[in-house]
Design a protein around this motif. Structure first.
Motif, PDB file in Angstrom:
ATOM      1  N   LEU A  83       0.804  -1.221   0.000  1.00  0.00           N
ATOM      2  CA  LEU A  83       0.000   0.000   0.000  1.00  0.00           C
ATOM      3  C   LEU A  83       0.835   1.270   0.000  1.00  0.00           C
ATOM      4  CD1 LEU A  83      -2.821  -1.083   2.495  1.00  0.00           C
ATOM      5  CD2 LEU A  83      -2.810  -1.200  -0.012  1.00  0.00           C
ATOM      6  N   GLY A  84       2.105   1.178   0.388  1.00  0.00           N
ATOM      7  CA  GLY A  84       3.002   2.333   0.313  1.00  0.00           C
ATOM      8  C   GLY A  84       2.903   3.318   1.454  1.00  0.00           C
ATOM      9  N   ASN A  85       2.113   3.015   2.480  1.00  0.00           N
ATOM     10  CA  ASN A  85       1.968   3.910   3.623  1.00  0.00           C
ATOM     11  C   ASN A  85       2.666   3.287   4.832  1.00  0.00           C
ATOM     12  OD1 ASN A  85       0.588   4.907   6.196  1.00  0.00           O
ATOM     13  ND2 ASN A  85      -0.245   6.323   4.685  1.00  0.00           N
ATOM     14  N   MET A  86       3.613   4.027   5.416  1.00  0.00           N
ATOM     15  CA  MET A  86       4.406   3.467   6.497  1.00  0.00           C
ATOM     16  C   MET A  86       3.559   3.085   7.700  1.00  0.00           C
ATOM     17  SD  MET A  86       7.698   5.061   8.537  1.00  0.00           S
ATOM     18  CE  MET A  86       6.694   5.973   9.730  1.00  0.00           C
ATOM     19  N   TRP A  87       2.614   3.945   8.088  1.00  0.00           N
ATOM     20  CA  TRP A  87       1.853   3.679   9.301  1.00  0.00           C
ATOM     21  C   TRP A  87       0.864   2.539   9.120  1.00  0.00           C
ATOM     22  CZ3 TRP A  87       4.058   5.166  13.404  1.00  0.00           C
ATOM     23  CH2 TRP A  87       4.850   6.319  13.391  1.00  0.00           C
ATOM     24  N   LEU A  88       0.394   2.319   7.878  1.00  0.00           N
ATOM     25  CA  LEU A  88      -0.438   1.151   7.619  1.00  0.00           C
ATOM     26  C   LEU A  88       0.378  -0.135   7.725  1.00  0.00           C
ATOM     27  CD1 LEU A  88      -2.665   2.335   4.616  1.00  0.00           C
ATOM     28  CD2 LEU A  88      -3.313   2.083   7.030  1.00  0.00           C
ATOM     29  N   LEU A  89       1.694  -0.012   7.567  1.00  0.00           N
ATOM     30  CA  LEU A  89       2.591  -1.146   7.748  1.00  0.00           C
ATOM     31  C   LEU A  89       2.932  -1.353   9.225  1.00  0.00           C
ATOM     32  CD1 LEU A  89       4.441  -3.275   6.248  1.00  0.00           C
ATOM     33  CD2 LEU A  89       6.250  -1.555   6.422  1.00  0.00           C
ATOM     34  N   VAL A  90       3.102  -0.254   9.945  1.00  0.00           N
ATOM     35  CA  VAL A  90       3.541  -0.332  11.338  1.00  0.00           C
ATOM     36  C   VAL A  90       2.500  -1.025  12.224  1.00  0.00           C
ATOM     37  CG1 VAL A  90       4.026   1.054  13.405  1.00  0.00           C
ATOM     38  CG2 VAL A  90       5.132   1.615  11.233  1.00  0.00           C
TER      39      VAL A  90
END
Length: 407
Positions: A305-312
């Motif tokens: 998805l390219g979003n850091m916080w969606l990964l965190v």
């Protein structure tokens, strides 16, 4: 299961000493990573030769467990432990006085053999003192305290390097080793009485390892624990390339994010101690492993998805679940099988490092172009762990429906 002389030693103190002994490996690896360039310069060595000291240390941890395990079954827990801690101290001193990288790397191997003694004895002593829920609870506390090592070591190493030079890092290792040695000598009771000790001849040791390795009741939970633990090594290996390389975090920001995610181990560990008031370790593993696989799937999806916080967020949950599941599965594995606790602890540790090496290597080979290089190995490991656990329950091993009560 407690012996008479155990009453004099606080269980909290015993757990704290075991945790301190168990942080030898992360202290000896994470603390000096930032000093690699300085060490290479001091020894006029190549970066490759200096980085080899890390791989040699991991090899020593693997080999050392297979040495320390039988010794702890044959001579009791304390003498081999104190010998290992002493070896860690002496080799750490040696690292300060050598003048070439080849000798430095050889000493790193010896240092690792000493460092692994705390890892082996921790699992064995927990199994000596407790079973069932109490064993899982003590293992959880041990894991939570051990987590402080990987969280604090990189910061402490960077601080020492910038203030006092790379030698101060190894002076600190010596200091930690001395404190742990003294506390172990004074506060740690001997938990394996002479009548329960095993023979230390090579044929007997070989048969004990073969016996433990052939018992699926022990082997399957041990492999499951290794696969779950592989999630931590995937995170450690891939997090810098992803958060600094892809998302552009600086050193301080990355260090804070790393600590935040690693702290999930402590948070979920506290949840586990509460769950153990009502549920058996097997029941928690039954529920936790499917959730672990689902969180790993969510993590893998978020990587695209390219979003850091969606990964965190899913990464925090996935890492935290390692702290919830691992103590329960390890305590189950340590109770099953017929070999001595030291042998089982050594084999379990060897399996964990072998799986961790495989998972970590796959992350490194995946490169740093995408977060999938970290997330896919975690997903694969979680699915394999769930499948093996279901196989064990379906009759593939003698995994009990309930663990024995605390003794």
């Amino acid at each position: 299961m407690l012996q008479a002389d155990h009453g004099k030693a606080s269980m909290g103190l015993i757990t704290g000493v075991l945790a301190l002994l168990s942080i030898f490996p992360p202290v000896a690896t994470d603390m000096y990573l930032s000093a690699m360039d300085d060490i290479a310069l001091a020894f006029h060595a190549s970066e490759t030769a200096t980085e080899l000291s890390l791989s040699i240390f991991f090899l020593g941890l693997c080999v050392g467990q297979f040495i320390m395990g039988p010794l702890m079954d044959g001579f009791g827990r304390k003498p081999p432990l104190l010998a290992g801690a002493g070896l860690f101290i002496l080799s750490s001193i040696g690292l300060l006085i050598v003048d070439d990288i080849a000798t430095f790397n050889a000493l790193r191997f010896i240092q690792a053999i000493g460092a692994c003694s705390g890892m082996v004895v921790g699992r064995a002593v927990v199994n000596d003192l407790h079973s069932g829920r109490e064993a899982a609870r003590m293992m959880t506390i041990l894991v939570m305290l051990m987590t402080l090592g990987p969280i604090l070591s990189p910061f402490l190493g960077s601080l020492l390097l910038s203030s006092l030079g790379w030698e101060s890092i190894f002076f600190t290792m010596v200091g930690i080793g001395i404190v742990a040695f003294v506390l172990a000598a004074v506060a740690l009771p001997e938990t394996l009485p002479p009548e329960k000790r095993s023979a230390t001849t090579l044929p007997h040791i070989a048969r004990a390892f073969a016996s433990a390795g052939s018992q699926r009741a022990f082997l399957l939970p041990a492999i499951v624990a290794g696969l779950v633990q592989g999630g931590i090594f995937a995170f450690i290996t891939g997090s810098s390339g992803i958060f600094q390389g892809i998302y552009g975090l600086g050193n301080v920001a990355y260090g804070l994010l790393f600590a935040f995610i690693a702290a999930a181990l402590i948070c979920f560990g506290r949840v586990n101690t509460r769950l153990l008031n009502r549920y058996e370790p097997r029941q928690i593993a039954d529920a936790g492993l499917p959730v672990f696989a689902l969180s790993a799937l969510a993590l893998t999806i978020s990587a695209s998805l390219g979003n850091m916080w969606l990964l965190v967020l899913p990464l925090w949950i996935t890492v935290g679940l390692v702290g919830l599941i691992t103590p329960n599965v390890v305590s189950i594995a340590m109770e099953l099988g017929h070999a001595g606790s030291g042998i089982r602890s050594a084999l379990l540790g060897g399996l964990q490092f072998a799986i961790a090496f495989t998972v970590s290597g796959s992350v490194a080979l995946g490169g740093t172009d995408s977060a999938l290089s970290m997330c896919l190995p975690i997903l694969i490991a979680s699915l394999l762990a769930l499948a093996l656990w279901k196989f064990a329950q379906a009759g593939g091993s003698d995994l009990p429906r309930e663990c024995p009560s605390a003794g």
